[in-house]
Scaffold this motif. Structure first.
Motif, mmCIF file in Angstrom:
data_model
loop_
_atom_site.group_PDB
_atom_site.id
_atom_site.type_symbol
_atom_site.label_atom_id
_atom_site.label_comp_id
_atom_site.label_asym_id
_atom_site.label_seq_id
_atom_site.Cartn_x
_atom_site.Cartn_y
_atom_site.Cartn_z
ATOM 1 N N ASP A 90 0.479 -6.347 -0.846
ATOM 2 C CA ASP A 90 0.339 -5.012 -0.253
ATOM 3 C C ASP A 90 0.643 -5.113 1.240
ATOM 4 O O ASP A 90 -0.249 -5.217 2.066
ATOM 5 N N TRP A 91 1.912 -5.088 1.566
ATOM 6 C CA TRP A 91 2.326 -5.338 2.942
ATOM 7 C C TRP A 91 1.925 -4.234 3.908
ATOM 8 O O TRP A 91 1.614 -4.511 5.073
ATOM 9 N N PHE A 92 1.929 -3.005 3.455
ATOM 10 C CA PHE A 92 1.540 -1.940 4.380
ATOM 11 C C PHE A 92 0.074 -2.066 4.771
ATOM 12 O O PHE A 92 -0.277 -1.970 5.950
ATOM 13 N N SER A 93 -0.795 -2.309 3.808
ATOM 14 C CA SER A 93 -2.220 -2.481 4.123
ATOM 15 C C SER A 93 -2.443 -3.709 4.989
ATOM 16 O O SER A 93 -3.324 -3.734 5.856
ATOM 17 N N ARG A 94 -1.637 -4.728 4.739
ATOM 18 C CA ARG A 94 -1.745 -5.947 5.546
ATOM 19 C C ARG A 94 -1.430 -5.652 7.007
ATOM 20 O O ARG A 94 -2.168 -6.035 7.917
ATOM 21 N N LEU A 95 -0.323 -4.941 7.240
ATOM 22 C CA LEU A 95 0.043 -4.579 8.602
ATOM 23 C C LEU A 95 -1.008 -3.665 9.227
ATOM 24 O O LEU A 95 -1.394 -3.833 10.385
ATOM 25 N N ARG A 96 -1.464 -2.701 8.464
ATOM 26 C CA ARG A 96 -2.444 -1.750 8.995
ATOM 27 C C ARG A 96 -3.744 -2.450 9.374
ATOM 28 O O ARG A 96 -4.362 -2.104 10.391
ATOM 29 N N SER A 97 -4.158 -3.434 8.583
ATOM 30 C CA SER A 97 -5.413 -4.127 8.893
ATOM 31 C C SER A 97 -5.345 -4.813 10.259
ATOM 32 O O SER A 97 -6.330 -4.832 11.007
ATOM 33 N N HIS A 98 -4.180 -5.352 10.601
ATOM 34 C CA HIS A 98 -4.038 -6.009 11.899
ATOM 35 C C HIS A 98 -3.958 -4.980 13.024
ATOM 36 O O HIS A 98 -4.507 -5.205 14.114
ATOM 37 N N TYR A 99 -3.290 -3.873 12.773
ATOM 38 C CA TYR A 99 -3.242 -2.826 13.796
ATOM 39 C C TYR A 99 -4.614 -2.207 14.010
ATOM 40 O O TYR A 99 -4.954 -1.802 15.134
ATOM 41 N N GLU A 100 -5.410 -2.132 12.985
ATOM 42 C CA GLU A 100 -6.767 -1.603 13.147
ATOM 43 C C GLU A 100 -7.574 -2.462 14.107
ATOM 44 O O GLU A 100 -8.326 -1.940 14.941
ATOM 45 N N VAL A 148 9.510 -12.927 0.944
ATOM 46 C CA VAL A 148 9.546 -11.463 0.890
ATOM 47 C C VAL A 148 10.981 -10.972 0.758
ATOM 48 O O VAL A 148 11.258 -9.989 0.058
ATOM 49 N N PHE A 149 11.903 -11.677 1.421
ATOM 50 C CA PHE A 149 13.325 -11.299 1.398
ATOM 51 C C PHE A 149 14.159 -12.501 0.928
ATOM 52 O O PHE A 149 14.839 -13.142 1.726
ATOM 53 N N PRO A 150 14.092 -12.825 -0.340
ATOM 54 C CA PRO A 150 14.787 -14.030 -0.839
ATOM 55 C C PRO A 150 16.299 -13.974 -0.683
ATOM 56 O O PRO A 150 16.952 -15.029 -0.663
ATOM 57 N N ASP A 151 16.880 -12.795 -0.585
ATOM 58 C CA ASP A 151 18.329 -12.670 -0.446
ATOM 59 C C ASP A 151 18.783 -12.572 1.011
ATOM 60 O O ASP A 151 19.974 -12.382 1.280
ATOM 61 N N TRP A 198 -0.113 4.987 12.098
ATOM 62 C CA TRP A 198 1.208 5.315 12.630
ATOM 63 C C TRP A 198 1.946 4.057 13.075
ATOM 64 O O TRP A 198 3.129 3.875 12.782
ATOM 65 N N LEU A 199 1.256 3.186 13.784
ATOM 66 C CA LEU A 199 1.903 1.966 14.263
ATOM 67 C C LEU A 199 2.284 1.052 13.096
ATOM 68 O O LEU A 199 3.365 0.451 13.093
ATOM 69 N N ALA A 200 1.407 0.957 12.102
ATOM 70 C CA ALA A 200 1.723 0.146 10.925
ATOM 71 C C ALA A 200 2.922 0.717 10.182
ATOM 72 O O ALA A 200 3.777 -0.027 9.686
ATOM 73 N N ALA A 201 3.000 2.045 10.107
ATOM 74 C CA ALA A 201 4.124 2.690 9.424
ATOM 75 C C ALA A 201 5.436 2.417 10.147
ATOM 76 O O ALA A 201 6.472 2.164 9.516
ATOM 77 N N LEU A 207 10.587 -3.363 9.401
ATOM 78 C CA LEU A 207 10.675 -4.617 8.646
ATOM 79 C C LEU A 207 11.388 -4.428 7.305
ATOM 80 O O LEU A 207 12.253 -5.233 6.936
ATOM 81 N N PHE A 208 11.030 -3.361 6.600
ATOM 82 C CA PHE A 208 11.553 -3.179 5.238
ATOM 83 C C PHE A 208 12.691 -2.166 5.148
ATOM 84 O O PHE A 208 13.251 -1.963 4.074
#
Length: 228
Positions: A90-100, A148-151, A198-201, A207-208
């Motif tokens: 869950d990458w979005f929640s992961r990013l958001r947790s750090h921004y929090e 996350v980005f194998p290609d 907002w910052l996580a988004a 990134l994606f």
């Protein structure tokens, strides 16, 4: 104070309690006046203790502030604790947790956040320690990039460049909002949760190269309208 807190405090060594009292007082004064205006007498007055007690535990203000900043840095490095409620993948929640964490730390103690900038400018040794901590945190993302980005055809140094560039998302906003008190940003009246999302988004989009999942957005759903 609860009975449980009383019991916990009673079990702590007297010296540890005194150090915590001085650190709490120093943070309060930092939030009001900043590091360059901080004086020992201000800290002891805030703590309600005799001036002589300060030197019983700290050689000078710098040693006190370094201890505070080391604890502050440790909070940012506690990745397992920060991501404890995040599901794997869950990458979005992961990013958001750090921004929090970043938003909360700036909102609650802007003096500490500003002190880091001042210490980095004044003390090369601390600047190296802060940069090393920052780089370690970013390396965690760089390390999982190939999975996350194998290609991806990016070379390792290009991945590090991308991660460092994206990590800057929000830094100026946090400084302008909580340290400089920019009236235009304050007028938005964003809660800490709103700003973190907002910052996580924005980071997620960078990134994606796509919007976060709609189901994950509670405050920044209008960002989904940004598409071509």
């Amino acid at each position: 104070m609860s009975a449980a807190t009383d019991k916990t405090s009673a079990r702590r060594p007297k010296g540890a309690l005194a150090r915590e009292r001085l650190k709490t007082a120093a943070v309060a004064v930092l939030d009001r006046v900043g590091y360059h205006q901080l004086r020992i007498k201000d800290v002891t007055a805030e703590a309600g203790v005799a001036a002589g007690l300060f030197h019983h535990y700290y050689s000078d203000l710098k040693s006190l502030i370094e201890e505070i900043l080391d604890e502050y840095i440790a909070e940012f490095e506690a990745t397992e604790q920060i991501e404890r409620d995040v599901s794997k993948g869950d990458w979005f929640s992961r990013l958001r947790s750090h921004y929090e964490v970043a938003v909360r730390s700036h909102a609650e103690h802007p003096g500490i956040s500003n002190c880091i900038n001042q210490f980095c400018a004044d003390d090369p040794a601390f600047r190296a320690r802060w940069q090393a901590s920052y780089n370690r945190r970013l390396q965690l993302l760089a390390d999982v990039f190939p999975y996350v980005f194998p290609d991806s055809e990016l070379a390792p140094h290009e991945v590090r460049l991308m991660v460092h560039a994206l990590s800057g998302i929000g830094q100026d906003v946090l400084r302008e909002c909580y340290i400089e008190r920019n009236p235009d940003l304050l007028a938005l009246q964003l809660s800490e949760a709103e700003l973190a999302e907002w910052l996580a988004a924005l980071f997620y989009r960078g990134l994606f190269a796509r919007n976060p999942p709609r189901s994950q957005l509670h405050h920044a759903a209008r960002i989904l309208s940004l598409k071509r």
